[in-house]
Scaffold this active site. Sequence first.
Site, PDB file in Angstrom:
ATOM      1  N   ASN A  12       0.866  -1.183   0.000  1.00 58.40           N
ATOM      2  CA  ASN A  12       0.000   0.000   0.000  1.00 58.40           C
ATOM      3  C   ASN A  12       0.902   1.233   0.000  1.00 58.40           C
ATOM      4  OD1 ASN A  12      -1.784   2.055   0.536  1.00 58.40           O
ATOM      5  ND2 ASN A  12      -2.416   1.299   2.549  1.00 58.40           N
ATOM      6  N   LYS A  35       0.066   4.277  -0.156  1.00 60.59           N
ATOM      7  CA  LYS A  35      -0.543   5.446   0.505  1.00 60.59           C
ATOM      8  C   LYS A  35      -0.312   6.712  -0.333  1.00 60.59           C
ATOM      9  CE  LYS A  35      -0.140   3.035   4.865  1.00 60.59           C
ATOM     10  NZ  LYS A  35      -0.019   3.073   6.318  1.00 60.59           N
ATOM     11  N   HIS A  56      -9.482   1.110   4.974  1.00 67.37           N
ATOM     12  CA  HIS A  56      -8.203   1.267   5.677  1.00 67.37           C
ATOM     13  C   HIS A  56      -8.402   2.174   6.887  1.00 67.37           C
ATOM     14  CE1 HIS A  56      -4.079   2.344   6.578  1.00 67.37           C
ATOM     15  NE2 HIS A  56      -3.733   1.261   5.913  1.00 67.37           N
ATOM     16  N   GLU A  94      -6.744   4.520   8.022  1.00 72.07           N
ATOM     17  CA  GLU A  94      -6.518   5.952   7.765  1.00 72.07           C
ATOM     18  C   GLU A  94      -7.756   6.591   7.132  1.00 72.07           C
ATOM     19  OE1 GLU A  94      -2.859   5.257   5.681  1.00 72.07           O
ATOM     20  OE2 GLU A  94      -1.931   4.696   7.585  1.00 72.07           O
ATOM     21  N   GLU A 102      -5.260  -5.131  10.526  1.00 80.98           N
ATOM     22  CA  GLU A 102      -4.236  -4.111  10.726  1.00 80.98           C
ATOM     23  C   GLU A 102      -4.498  -3.399  12.052  1.00 80.98           C
ATOM     24  OE1 GLU A 102      -2.323  -2.867   6.757  1.00 80.98           O
ATOM     25  OE2 GLU A 102      -4.027  -1.558   7.076  1.00 80.98           O
ATOM     26  N   GLY A 142       2.709   2.049  10.894  1.00 78.15           N
ATOM     27  CA  GLY A 142       3.671   3.146  10.775  1.00 78.15           C
ATOM     28  C   GLY A 142       4.387   3.469  12.075  1.00 78.15           C
ATOM     29  N   SER A 170       3.587  -2.368  10.285  1.00 77.08           N
ATOM     30  CA  SER A 170       5.041  -2.456  10.468  1.00 77.08           C
ATOM     31  C   SER A 170       5.633  -3.801  10.038  1.00 77.08           C
ATOM     32  CB  SER A 170       5.422  -2.122  11.916  1.00 77.08           C
ATOM     33  OG  SER A 170       5.036  -0.790  12.222  1.00 77.08           O
TER      34      SER A 170
HETATM   35  P1  13P Z   1       3.147   0.225   7.706  1.00 72.70           P
HETATM   36  O1  13P Z   1       3.657  -1.045   7.071  1.00 72.70           O
HETATM   37  O2  13P Z   1       3.886   1.438   7.226  1.00 72.70           O
HETATM   38  O3  13P Z   1       3.051   0.113   9.184  1.00 72.70           O
HETATM   39  O4  13P Z   1       1.653   0.426   7.145  1.00 72.70           O
HETATM   40  C1  13P Z   1       0.754  -0.621   7.243  1.00 72.70           C
HETATM   41  C2  13P Z   1      -0.467  -0.281   6.478  1.00 72.70           C
HETATM   42  O5  13P Z   1      -1.213   0.601   6.854  1.00 72.70           O
HETATM   43  C3  13P Z   1      -0.725  -1.005   5.236  1.00 72.70           C
HETATM   44  O6  13P Z   1      -2.002  -0.747   4.747  1.00 72.70           O
END
Ligand code: 13P
Length: 251
Positions: free
Chosen positions: A9, A11, A95, A97, A167, A173, A213
Amino acid sequence: MRIPVIAGNWKLFKKTAEALRLVQELSPLVADARGVEIVLAPSFTVLGPVRSLLNDSSISIAGQDCFWEDEGAYTGEVSPGMLVDAGCSHVIIGHSERRHFFGETDETVNKKIRAAIRAGLTAIVCIGETLQERERNETFDILERQIKTGLRNLSTDEMEKVLLAYEPVWAIGTGKTATDEQAQEAHAFIRRLVAEYFSGPVADGLRILYGGSVKPDNIRSLMTQPDVDGALVGGASLTAESFAAIIHYQK
Ligand code: 13P
């Protein structure tokens, strides 16, 4: 046998030149990857260029979100049909976010999943608890609500076009991965719920990805967990070396 899926992803990263460079670097590194499905989720504006560059590669591409209507006066939205038109086979939905910054709810997630599947896409549906919810021992309640409402009224056939991604929000992150045991416990719970709401065979066939992560040095042990069927990778999917190392976790 559930074929593992490793999805990246991107982002809100990678303009055209950077996106194309990443794909050019990644493609030869993973050309020999077998027994794993690879998905990339670039931003909307680079889907077309990335798709053209991947040409007849087995790497799939995904939108990071979609709307639930096919067309209409909905300024700023992208429909599932438009994603198909741009060469996507998958779309990420719900997601954390999007839930956090853009007011996505389990109800909108449900509408989007159904629209995506109607258009022929595979939906990568994200669920997971926040740190506060985990500390209050609400993890399973949250997962249950997200699954119950998010997947409401889907048929068992439609469930074949769903991948779930667990997740935990506190692991995204932050560099704080769930332990293998925490991931396995949540994934096993999710699979049991899906068996209850749909059927045993649907649950057995469902791929449940872990996200939060994921890095080259923790993917292998996560993947040894019986209910972890892949990963949804954020930061570590932004460089070819680290994403390729994750894809080659079996080596
Ligand atoms: P990270 O791997 O940067 O923690 O992000 C995970 C994520 O949100 C994947 O959709």
